[in-house]
Design an enzyme around this catalytic site. Structure first.
Site, PDB file in Angstrom:
ATOM      1  N   ASN A  62       0.827  -1.211   0.000  1.00 19.67           N
ATOM      2  CA  ASN A  62       0.000   0.000   0.000  1.00 19.67           C
ATOM      3  C   ASN A  62       0.863   1.263   0.000  1.00 19.67           C
ATOM      4  O   ASN A  62       1.974   1.268   0.508  1.00 19.67           O
ATOM      5  CB  ASN A  62      -0.928   0.008   1.229  1.00 19.67           C
ATOM      6  CG  ASN A  62      -1.878  -1.172   1.212  1.00 19.67           C
ATOM      7  OD1 ASN A  62      -2.075  -1.799   0.169  1.00 19.67           O
ATOM      8  ND2 ASN A  62      -2.407  -1.523   2.377  1.00 19.67           N
TER       9      ASN A  62
ATOM     10  N   HIS B  78       5.757  -0.573  -2.795  1.00 17.84           N
ATOM     11  CA  HIS B  78       5.269   0.142  -3.989  1.00 17.84           C
ATOM     12  C   HIS B  78       5.270   1.652  -3.813  1.00 17.84           C
ATOM     13  O   HIS B  78       4.570   2.356  -4.539  1.00 17.84           O
ATOM     14  CB  HIS B  78       3.843  -0.339  -4.336  1.00 17.84           C
ATOM     15  CG  HIS B  78       3.821  -1.769  -4.793  1.00 17.84           C
ATOM     16  ND1 HIS B  78       2.675  -2.533  -4.804  1.00 17.84           N
ATOM     17  CD2 HIS B  78       4.819  -2.582  -5.226  1.00 17.84           C
ATOM     18  CE1 HIS B  78       2.965  -3.766  -5.234  1.00 17.84           C
ATOM     19  NE2 HIS B  78       4.256  -3.820  -5.501  1.00 17.84           N
TER      20      HIS B  78
ATOM     21  N   CYS C 279      15.362  15.503 -13.002  1.00 14.52           N
ATOM     22  CA  CYS C 279      16.570  15.681 -12.151  1.00 14.52           C
ATOM     23  C   CYS C 279      16.441  14.932 -10.828  1.00 14.52           C
ATOM     24  O   CYS C 279      17.319  15.038  -9.975  1.00 14.52           O
ATOM     25  CB  CYS C 279      16.779  17.179 -11.887  1.00 14.52           C
ATOM     26  SG  CYS C 279      15.478  17.879 -10.842  1.00 14.52           S
TER      27      CYS C 279
ATOM     28  N   SER D 139      -4.757  -9.782  -2.754  1.00 12.29           N
ATOM     29  CA  SER D 139      -5.151 -10.839  -3.702  1.00 12.29           C
ATOM     30  C   SER D 139      -3.927 -11.648  -4.112  1.00 12.29           C
ATOM     31  O   SER D 139      -4.043 -12.665  -4.785  1.00 12.29           O
ATOM     32  CB  SER D 139      -5.789 -10.196  -4.938  1.00 12.29           C
ATOM     33  OG  SER D 139      -4.848  -9.277  -5.509  1.00 12.29           O
TER      34      SER D 139
HETATM   35  C1  BV8 Z   1       8.054  -5.465 -11.970  1.00 17.19           C
HETATM   36  C2  BV8 Z   1       0.893   1.269  -8.094  1.00 17.19           C
HETATM   37  C3  BV8 Z   1      10.223  -5.873 -12.823  1.00 17.19           C
HETATM   38  C4  BV8 Z   1       0.917   2.128  -6.926  1.00 17.19           C
HETATM   39  C5  BV8 Z   1       0.794  -1.096  -8.246  1.00 17.19           C
HETATM   40  C6  BV8 Z   1       4.771  -7.279 -17.966  1.00 17.19           C
HETATM   41  C7  BV8 Z   1       5.745  -6.296 -17.884  1.00 17.19           C
HETATM   42  C8  BV8 Z   1       6.341  -5.949 -16.682  1.00 17.19           C
HETATM   43  C9  BV8 Z   1       5.961  -6.583 -15.518  1.00 17.19           C
HETATM   44  C10 BV8 Z   1       4.982  -7.531 -15.608  1.00 17.19           C
HETATM   45  C11 BV8 Z   1       4.379  -7.912 -16.795  1.00 17.19           C
HETATM   46  N1  BV8 Z   1       3.456  -8.882 -16.536  1.00 17.19           N
HETATM   47  C12 BV8 Z   1       3.433  -9.143 -15.216  1.00 17.19           C
HETATM   48  C13 BV8 Z   1       4.360  -8.344 -14.646  1.00 17.19           C
HETATM   49  C14 BV8 Z   1       4.665  -8.242 -13.287  1.00 17.19           C
HETATM   50  C15 BV8 Z   1       3.723  -7.178 -12.720  1.00 17.19           C
HETATM   51  C16 BV8 Z   1       2.544  -7.930 -12.124  1.00 17.19           C
HETATM   52  O1  BV8 Z   1       2.709  -8.557 -11.107  1.00 17.19           O
HETATM   53  N2  BV8 Z   1       1.374  -7.871 -12.777  1.00 17.19           N
HETATM   54  C17 BV8 Z   1       0.245  -8.630 -12.265  1.00 17.19           C
HETATM   55  C18 BV8 Z   1      -0.994  -7.748 -12.229  1.00 17.19           C
HETATM   56  C19 BV8 Z   1       0.084  -9.867 -13.125  1.00 17.19           C
HETATM   57  N3  BV8 Z   1       4.490  -6.500 -11.699  1.00 17.19           N
HETATM   58  C20 BV8 Z   1       5.121  -5.371 -11.993  1.00 17.19           C
HETATM   59  O2  BV8 Z   1       5.042  -4.765 -13.042  1.00 17.19           O
HETATM   60  C21 BV8 Z   1       6.007  -4.869 -10.861  1.00 17.19           C
HETATM   61  N4  BV8 Z   1       7.295  -4.526 -11.387  1.00 17.19           N
HETATM   62  O3  BV8 Z   1       7.725  -6.597 -12.167  1.00 17.19           O
HETATM   63  O4  BV8 Z   1       9.298  -4.954 -12.313  1.00 17.19           O
HETATM   64  C22 BV8 Z   1      10.238  -5.574 -14.283  1.00 17.19           C
HETATM   65  C23 BV8 Z   1      10.672  -4.324 -14.685  1.00 17.19           C
HETATM   66  C24 BV8 Z   1      10.713  -4.060 -16.052  1.00 17.19           C
HETATM   67  C25 BV8 Z   1      10.290  -5.020 -16.979  1.00 17.19           C
HETATM   68  C26 BV8 Z   1       9.828  -6.276 -16.532  1.00 17.19           C
HETATM   69  C27 BV8 Z   1       9.792  -6.548 -15.174  1.00 17.19           C
HETATM   70  C28 BV8 Z   1       5.404  -3.602 -10.243  1.00 17.19           C
HETATM   71  C29 BV8 Z   1       4.124  -3.975  -9.520  1.00 17.19           C
HETATM   72  C30 BV8 Z   1       3.597  -2.752  -8.768  1.00 17.19           C
HETATM   73  C31 BV8 Z   1       2.511  -2.148  -9.592  1.00 17.19           C
HETATM   74  N5  BV8 Z   1       1.940  -1.040  -8.856  1.00 17.19           N
HETATM   75  N6  BV8 Z   1       0.268   0.001  -7.751  1.00 17.19           N
HETATM   76  C32 BV8 Z   1      -0.491   2.543  -6.687  1.00 17.19           C
HETATM   77  O5  BV8 Z   1      -0.991   3.396  -7.434  1.00 17.19           O
HETATM   78  O6  BV8 Z   1      -1.055   1.986  -5.736  1.00 17.19           O
HETATM   79  S1  BV8 Z   1      -0.006  -2.554  -8.099  1.00 17.19           S
HETATM   80  C33 BV8 Z   1      -1.377  -2.485  -7.087  1.00 17.19           C
HETATM   81  O7  BV8 Z   1      -1.672  -3.859  -6.826  1.00 17.19           O
HETATM   82  C34 BV8 Z   1      -1.169  -1.862  -5.715  1.00 17.19           C
HETATM   83  O8  BV8 Z   1       0.165  -1.562  -5.398  1.00 17.19           O
HETATM   84  C35 BV8 Z   1      -1.673  -2.973  -4.803  1.00 17.19           C
HETATM   85  O9  BV8 Z   1      -1.140  -2.897  -3.551  1.00 17.19           O
HETATM   86  C36 BV8 Z   1      -1.164  -4.144  -5.543  1.00 17.19           C
HETATM   87  C37 BV8 Z   1      -1.645  -5.502  -5.118  1.00 17.19           C
HETATM   88  O10 BV8 Z   1      -3.040  -5.441  -5.025  1.00 17.19           O
HETATM   89  P1  BV8 Z   1      -3.656  -5.769  -3.571  1.00 17.19           P
HETATM   90  O11 BV8 Z   1      -2.998  -4.879  -2.581  1.00 17.19           O
HETATM   91  O12 BV8 Z   1      -3.592  -7.229  -3.330  1.00 17.19           O
HETATM   92  O13 BV8 Z   1      -5.140  -5.275  -3.734  1.00 17.19           O
HETATM   93  P2  BV8 Z   1      -6.333  -6.055  -4.452  1.00 17.19           P
HETATM   94  O14 BV8 Z   1      -7.416  -5.061  -4.668  1.00 17.19           O
HETATM   95  O15 BV8 Z   1      -5.798  -6.845  -5.605  1.00 17.19           O
HETATM   96  O16 BV8 Z   1      -6.807  -7.122  -3.356  1.00 17.19           O
HETATM   97  C38 BV8 Z   1      -7.433  -6.677  -2.170  1.00 17.19           C
HETATM   98  C39 BV8 Z   1      -7.704  -7.926  -1.359  1.00 17.19           C
HETATM   99  O17 BV8 Z   1      -8.228  -7.541  -0.093  1.00 17.19           O
HETATM  100  C40 BV8 Z   1      -8.742  -8.842  -2.005  1.00 17.19           C
HETATM  101  O18 BV8 Z   1      -8.256 -10.179  -1.946  1.00 17.19           O
HETATM  102  C41 BV8 Z   1      -9.982  -8.678  -1.102  1.00 17.19           C
HETATM  103  O19 BV8 Z   1     -10.699  -9.906  -0.973  1.00 17.19           O
HETATM  104  C42 BV8 Z   1      -9.345  -8.320   0.212  1.00 17.19           C
HETATM  105  N7  BV8 Z   1     -10.178  -7.492   1.089  1.00 17.19           N
HETATM  106  C43 BV8 Z   1     -11.030  -6.489   0.732  1.00 17.19           C
HETATM  107  N8  BV8 Z   1     -11.578  -5.946   1.854  1.00 17.19           N
HETATM  108  C44 BV8 Z   1     -11.040  -6.613   2.924  1.00 17.19           C
HETATM  109  C45 BV8 Z   1     -10.156  -7.598   2.442  1.00 17.19           C
HETATM  110  N9  BV8 Z   1      -9.480  -8.429   3.252  1.00 17.19           N
HETATM  111  C46 BV8 Z   1      -9.682  -8.294   4.587  1.00 17.19           C
HETATM  112  N10 BV8 Z   1     -10.517  -7.364   5.131  1.00 17.19           N
HETATM  113  C47 BV8 Z   1     -11.213  -6.525   4.339  1.00 17.19           C
HETATM  114  N11 BV8 Z   1     -12.055  -5.635   4.891  1.00 17.19           N
HETATM  115 ZN    ZN Z   2      13.790  18.581 -12.042  1.00 14.91          ZN
END
Ligand code: BV8
Ligand code: ZN
Length: 247
Positions: free
Chosen positions: A102, A119, A130, A188
């Protein structure tokens, strides 16, 4: 009534280091929408449209509108009982680490001290040209903040295709490998390399405890799985532990 196995309480009693690996779900009860749930933000907008650098260069105004909206929601939110109970674990265990995906700062505002933000953080910004950091209020002109050097200022968050901050990830991984108990709260577990820390913890000696509203890709992989709200389950686990150590 949340059923908490005595075996988990016994494991907590023998634990030295605890890691809380958290995702957007832990902040849902604070009113911050998750990414992939039924009211998830990605359902309306595609990640590629918003959370990646090319999209930002193509349309910085739209991406800043999204982050400014989320900042407003976050500033109007408070940490919830799940964040507070995780902070309170620090009073009962020698080593408590939060490794969060988060960017909302709620763990820090709840009092957690050892936090690794995989993240980034929505309160920090930097110039793409810069790399000067701007962490106070930004000045927007035509919806876009510019640096003194003329470069574009962006949020200090990790977008898709971008590398995670090395120090945060390395320290988060070390903590995961050394954890006695590894809580997985409100994620997730589909985004890598962050979700890979769950495997790192398992390869170590950790007991894995999942807390989520629903089953996830890792539910069959964990030792204890609680289905329900983190704001209810986390305090209940802490209370049951506290009662067991006084008796
Ligand atoms: C990387 C931005 C190396 C900040 C986020 C193609 C090219 C490049 C990379 C990839 C590619 N294909 C796949 C990848 C890897 C990719 C990836 O994993 N994709 C996934 C979607 C398949 N990862 C990346 O790109 C990462 N970098 O790999 O770099 C690289 C470099 C260059 C070239 C190649 C590789 C970067 C990943 C970070 C992306 N940024 N956010 C922002 O604006 O927030 S991701 C976004 O998802 C958030 O950061 C978030 O935290 C994250 C994960 O999601 P969750 O936190 O799990 O949230 P979600 O909604 O999914 O789930 C919530 C859960 O809570 C649910 O299960 C629900 O049931 C539960 N819930 C709800 N309410 C409650 C609860 N549980 C309990 N109590 C409740 N009340
Ligand atoms: Zn600058």
């Amino acid at each position: 009534m949340i059923k908490i196995d005595q075996s988990l309480v016994d494991k907590l009693k023998g634990a030295h280091s605890i890691v809380f690996f958290t995702g957007a779900g832990i902040s849902a009860e604070s009113g911050i929408p998750t990414f992939r749930g039924e009211n998830g933000v990605w359902n309306k907008l595609k990640p590629e449209e918003l959370a990646n650098f090319d999209a930002f260069l193509r349309n910085p105004k739209m991406v800043w509108e999204w982050y400014n909206h989320r900042k407003k929601v976050i500033h109007e939110s408070q940490p919830n009982a799940a964040h507070h109970s995780i902070a309170e674990f620090q009073n009962h265990f020698e080593e408590v680490t939060v490794v969060t995906q988060n960017i909302d700062n709620l763990h820090r505002r709840a009092g957690s001290r050892r936090i690794f933000e995989l993240h980034g953080n929505i309160e920090r910004n930097y110039c793409v040209n810069c790399k000067t950091y701007y962490n106070e209020e930004l000045e927007f002109k035509d919806g876009i903040p510019k640096c003194k050097c003329g470069g574009l200022i962006r949020p200090d968050v990790v977008w898709f295709g971008e590398y995670l901050p090395e120090y945060e990830f390395d320290e988060g991984e070390k903590a995961s490998i050394n954890a006695d108990i590894f809580f997985i709260v409100g994620t997730s577990a589909v985004v890598y390399p962050a979700a890979g820390l769950i495997q790192s913890a398992k390869r170590g000696r950790a007991v894995l405890v999942e807390v989520n509203l629903t089953r996830t890709e890792i539910s069959s992989f964990v030792d204890y799985s609680f289905t329900g709200r983190a704001g209810e389950i986390m305090p209940a686990i802490l209370e049951k532990y506290k009662l067991s150590v006084v008796n």
